[in-house]
Design an enzyme around this catalytic site. Structure first.
Site, PDB file in Angstrom:
ATOM      1  N   GLU A  81      -0.567   9.472 -10.755  1.00  0.00           N
ATOM      2  CA  GLU A  81      -1.164  10.724 -11.223  1.00  0.00           C
ATOM      3  C   GLU A  81      -0.286  11.388 -12.291  1.00  0.00           C
ATOM      4  OE1 GLU A  81      -0.393  10.127  -7.831  1.00  0.00           O
ATOM      5  OE2 GLU A  81      -2.381   9.204  -7.832  1.00  0.00           O
ATOM      6  N   SER A 133       2.247  -1.384   1.608  1.00  0.00           N
ATOM      7  CA  SER A 133       3.639  -1.582   1.188  1.00  0.00           C
ATOM      8  C   SER A 133       4.587  -0.867   2.126  1.00  0.00           C
ATOM      9  CB  SER A 133       3.922  -1.116  -0.246  1.00  0.00           C
ATOM     10  OG  SER A 133       2.766  -0.700  -0.888  1.00  0.00           O
TER      11      SER A 133
HETATM   12  I1  8IG Z   1       3.656   3.581  -3.008  1.00  0.00           I
HETATM   13  O1  8IG Z   1       2.618   8.642  -5.932  1.00  0.00           O
HETATM   14  C1  8IG Z   1       2.569   4.921  -3.957  1.00  0.00           C
HETATM   15  N1  8IG Z   1       1.275   4.734  -4.124  1.00  0.00           N
HETATM   16  N2  8IG Z   1      -1.804   7.505  -6.219  1.00  0.00           N
HETATM   17  N3  8IG Z   1       0.437   8.084  -6.085  1.00  0.00           N
HETATM   18  C2  8IG Z   1      -0.576   7.216  -5.833  1.00  0.00           C
HETATM   19  N4  8IG Z   1      -0.404   6.071  -5.189  1.00  0.00           N
HETATM   20  C3  8IG Z   1       0.840   5.800  -4.784  1.00  0.00           C
HETATM   21  C4  8IG Z   1       1.926   6.633  -5.006  1.00  0.00           C
HETATM   22  C5  8IG Z   1       1.712   7.852  -5.694  1.00  0.00           C
HETATM   23  N5  8IG Z   1       3.019   6.057  -4.484  1.00  0.00           N
END
Ligand code: 8IG
Length: 277
Positions: A198, A44
């Protein structure tokens, strides 16, 4: 592949490397490009890089290629592209990542990487959007991945094959990236299973065990790339600070927007780095 046909990787007796070789033959046939030198997975925020790397020779739907799954998510493009750099290298651009959290198993998660290796790629560039733990980082900032902690507790390697992961994210390639942008910081990527973000306590755990970046991809792919003998370069776009590091809740919409805003800048950076590989 029609939806009613089983993915060959779902057959536990199938050899995933044979399926990858078939996929590579599909790519050669559909793109007309017989080998690739570099592979690039777009996470992304990184999507615009494909246009900036060079001339697009062919774009094909990933679903036409053996073993690939339909993309699960908005913002994840289900195409494979063959792009030729001004320096004459063939880059396989993978816009269709299958995430571990989709639940199709680790073989399908790393199939694009094994396919890239089977097309001849010697360098695997893995990009993602992720949450930042370092408080000096700002949303929209790209960082290099220096190492990872794999909290999925799974592995793409099958059998007693003790693959060495020292210098998994190549110091040589990180140095090349810094010839393009000397201000690039780096950090240790922690792959969580997801798809939930998380808890703040889990982010603190990740920090205490040495992590700087929270994400849901890349680590399993990097292991598979190393098993296939590729050299790996990893980039995270920090789209948000991780839960509890930022004081507002995380939203997928916010992540998409941060990605969209940063996209022109980081895509230009990525294209210039690829020109140096
Ligand atoms: I974009 O804060 C994105 N992907 N695990 N944690 C996790 N995956 C993510 C995050 C995030 N932001």
């Amino acid at each position: 592949m029609p939806e009613n046909v089983l993915n060959p990787l779902d057959d536990p007796t199938a050899d995933p490397f044979a399926v990858a070789a078939e996929a590579a033959a599909d790519i050669a046939r559909l793109t007309g490009v017989d080998h690739h030198d570099i592979a690039l997975t777009l996470g992304s925020g990184w999507g615009k890089a494909a246009e900036l790397i060079g001339e697009t020779i062919a774009t094909i739907p990933a679903t036409e290629v053996t073993g690939f799954s339909k993309p699960a998510l908005e913002g994840h493009v289900g195409t494979l592209r063959s792009v030729r750099t001004p320096g004459g290298k063939n880059v396989l651009v993978i816009g269709a990542r299958t995430h571990y959290y989709e639940g199709h198993g680790v073989r399908r998660t790393v199939h694009s990487v094994r396919t890239a290796a089977a097309t001849g790629a010697k360098i695997m560039v893995l990009t993602n959007g992720a949450g930042g733990i370092k408080t000096s980082w700002k949303p929209g900032q790209p960082v290099l991945i220096s190492d990872h902690i794999n909290l999925t507790m799974d592995s793409p390697i099958e059998g007693a094959n003790f693959v060495d992961l020292t210098d998994l994210y190549s110091a040589r390639l990180r140095a090349v990236a810094r010839t393009v942008d000397s201000s690039l910081d780096d950090g240790v990527y922690v792959q969580f299973r997801g798809p939930h973000y998380e808890t703040p306590a889990e982010v603190q755990m990740a920090k205490i065990i040495g992590g700087h970046i929270c994400g849901m991809s890349t680590a399993l792919e990097a292991i598979a790339a190393r098993q296939s003998g590729m050299e790996i370069l990893g980039f995270s776009l920090i789209t948000n600070l991780a839960a509890g590091i930022q004081d507002t809740p995380l939203s997928h919409q916010e992540v998409i927007e941060a990605g969209r805003e940063a996209e022109p800048v980081i895509s230009d950076l990525l294209a210039r780095v690829i020109g140096e590989l």
